[in-house]
Design an enzyme around this catalytic site. Structure first.
Site, PDB file in Angstrom:
ATOM      1  N   HIS A   1       0.811  -1.223   0.000  1.00  0.00           N
ATOM      2  CA  HIS A   1       0.000   0.000   0.000  1.00  0.00           C
ATOM      3  C   HIS A   1       0.848   1.279   0.000  1.00  0.00           C
ATOM      4  CE1 HIS A   1      -3.342  -2.644   1.144  1.00  0.00           C
ATOM      5  NE2 HIS A   1      -2.602  -3.091   2.148  1.00  0.00           N
TER       6      HIS A   1
HETATM    7  C1  BDR Z   1      -2.432   0.872   5.581  1.00  0.00           C
HETATM    8  O1  BDR Z   1      -2.611   0.311   6.878  1.00  0.00           O
HETATM    9  C2  BDR Z   1      -1.398  -0.181   7.379  1.00  0.00           C
HETATM   10  O2  BDR Z   1      -1.575  -1.441   7.947  1.00  0.00           O
HETATM   11  C3  BDR Z   1      -0.437  -0.202   6.224  1.00  0.00           C
HETATM   12  O3  BDR Z   1       0.883   0.060   6.669  1.00  0.00           O
HETATM   13  C4  BDR Z   1      -0.941   0.877   5.305  1.00  0.00           C
HETATM   14  O4  BDR Z   1      -0.394   2.136   5.657  1.00  0.00           O
HETATM   15  C5  BDR Z   1      -3.260   0.073   4.602  1.00  0.00           C
HETATM   16  O5  BDR Z   1      -4.606   0.150   4.945  1.00  0.00           O
END
Ligand code: BDR
Ligand code: CA
Length: 326
Positions: free
Chosen positions: A247
């Site tokens: 992400h």
């Molecule tokens: C986001 O949530 C976190 O767990 C990840 O690092 C990312 O920033 C994705 O929803």
């Protein structure tokens, strides 16, 4: 006739490492078109003490312990954090392998807001601010240093979901971790914001063969690839698909290579009421009165094979210099 080298984009990253944060941070330091000025840590996937140590371990792995790292908020602005994400990132934030990284360098004695403010104040060109965790530090920065908002060229944030969340049915983790802070950043400030939401980052997940190529690229890349195994196993068990969503790295790539993502401007708001769809990003109804008339550039699409290749190409340069990450 000599031509000047292209300017490097000054970057500040606010992060909660986090496995995908790890890839994102290393992507930033391996990008020749960007200059990482500093890093601030925030609570999020795991607690603040762990996220701030992990950020420093990762910079040490890249040989960039010179980048200052400061610790910021250890909890959200108003209500306690709804949930952490140790289930996906392990309690050490890095897939149970934090100890395989070099020891963390020193923590900057300033708090996160102070560090970010100092670096913005001293910047000669507009800085790109890249929050890839809950938006608490950024909300505090904007609220306490309005004089510095002209120094921010744009904010590129990973977070939010418009069609289904990963924390509740409708809310994404970063926004849901501090909805009030997210609402301030997305709906109440006049700084240009590009939001990289879950719908797109999920589509950009890297397949197993991409991870194998990363692992074969040298010792630093192999270590980075090994951090993703914990997340990969859990994703495979939950979805049956062998692919890892990176992400936060999608947001960092857009920050260092502007235009990577196709965006659409939308006026947004975050549901902040204690019950109902708290933490959900919604498109604001037309004509609704707002403190400032802002639309957020929401990332909706990209050339996915090109994005995968570009991230890999940059990360591989981490192993160009020294053979020994320890
Ligand atoms: C986001 O949530 C976190 O767990 C990840 O690092 C990312 O920033 C994705 O929803
Ligand atoms: Ca994150």
């Amino acid at each position: 006739m000599s031509t000047a080298p292209p300017a490097r984009i000054p970057l500040l990253i606010d992060t909660d490492p986090g496995i995908d944060d790890a890839v994102a941070l290393l992507l930033a330091v391996s990008s020749p078109d960007a200059r990482l000025l500093g890093v601030s840590a925030v609570f999020g996937n795991v607690g603040l003490e762990t996220t701030s140590a992990n950020a420093r371990r990762l910079l040490a792995l890249a040989g960039r312990a010179d980048v200052p790292v400061a610790a910021g908020a250890e909890r959200p602005l108003v209500f306690p954090q709804a949930q952490r994400a140790g289930e996906w990132h392990h309690e050490d934030g890095l897939g149970g392998r934090a100890d395989t990284l070099p020891a963390p360098g020193p923590l900057d004695p300033r708090g996160a807001v102070e560090l970010l403010a100092d670096l913005l104040r001293g910047a000669e060109e507009p800085v790109t601010l890249v929050p890839i965790g809950p938006l608490t530090n950024i909300a505090l920065l904007l609220a306490s240093h309005p004089e510095l908002t002209p120094k921010i060229g744009r904010i590129v944030a990973m977070g939010g979901a418009l069609s289904g969340g990963n924390t509740t049915a409708t809310a994404e983790f970063n926004v849901n971790s501090d909805p009030e802070a997210a609402h301030r950043v997305l709906a109440e400030e006049s700084v240009p914001v590009t939001l990289v939401p879950l719908e797109l980052t999920r589509r950009c997940a890297v397949p197993g063969d991409w991870l194998a190529e990363l692992a074969a690229s040298g010792p630093r890349c192999a270590l980075l690839a090994s951090l993703t195994e914990y997340y990969r196993t859990r994703i495979r068990a939950r979805t049956g698909v062998d692919a890892v969503p990176l992400h936060d790295a999608v947001a960092v790539l857009e920050a260092v290579l502007p235009g990577t993502l196709r965006t659409e401007a939308k006026p947004l708001a975050v549901a902040c009421a204690p019950a109902g769809q708290r933490g959900t990003v919604r498109i604001e109804a037309a004509g609704r009165s707002r403190p400032v008339d802002v639309a957020v550039d929401v990332a909706v699409d990209t050339d996915i094979p090109r994005l995968h290749a570009e991230i890999l190409r940059r990360l591989r340069t981490l192993d160009d210099s020294s053979p020994d990450p320890a």
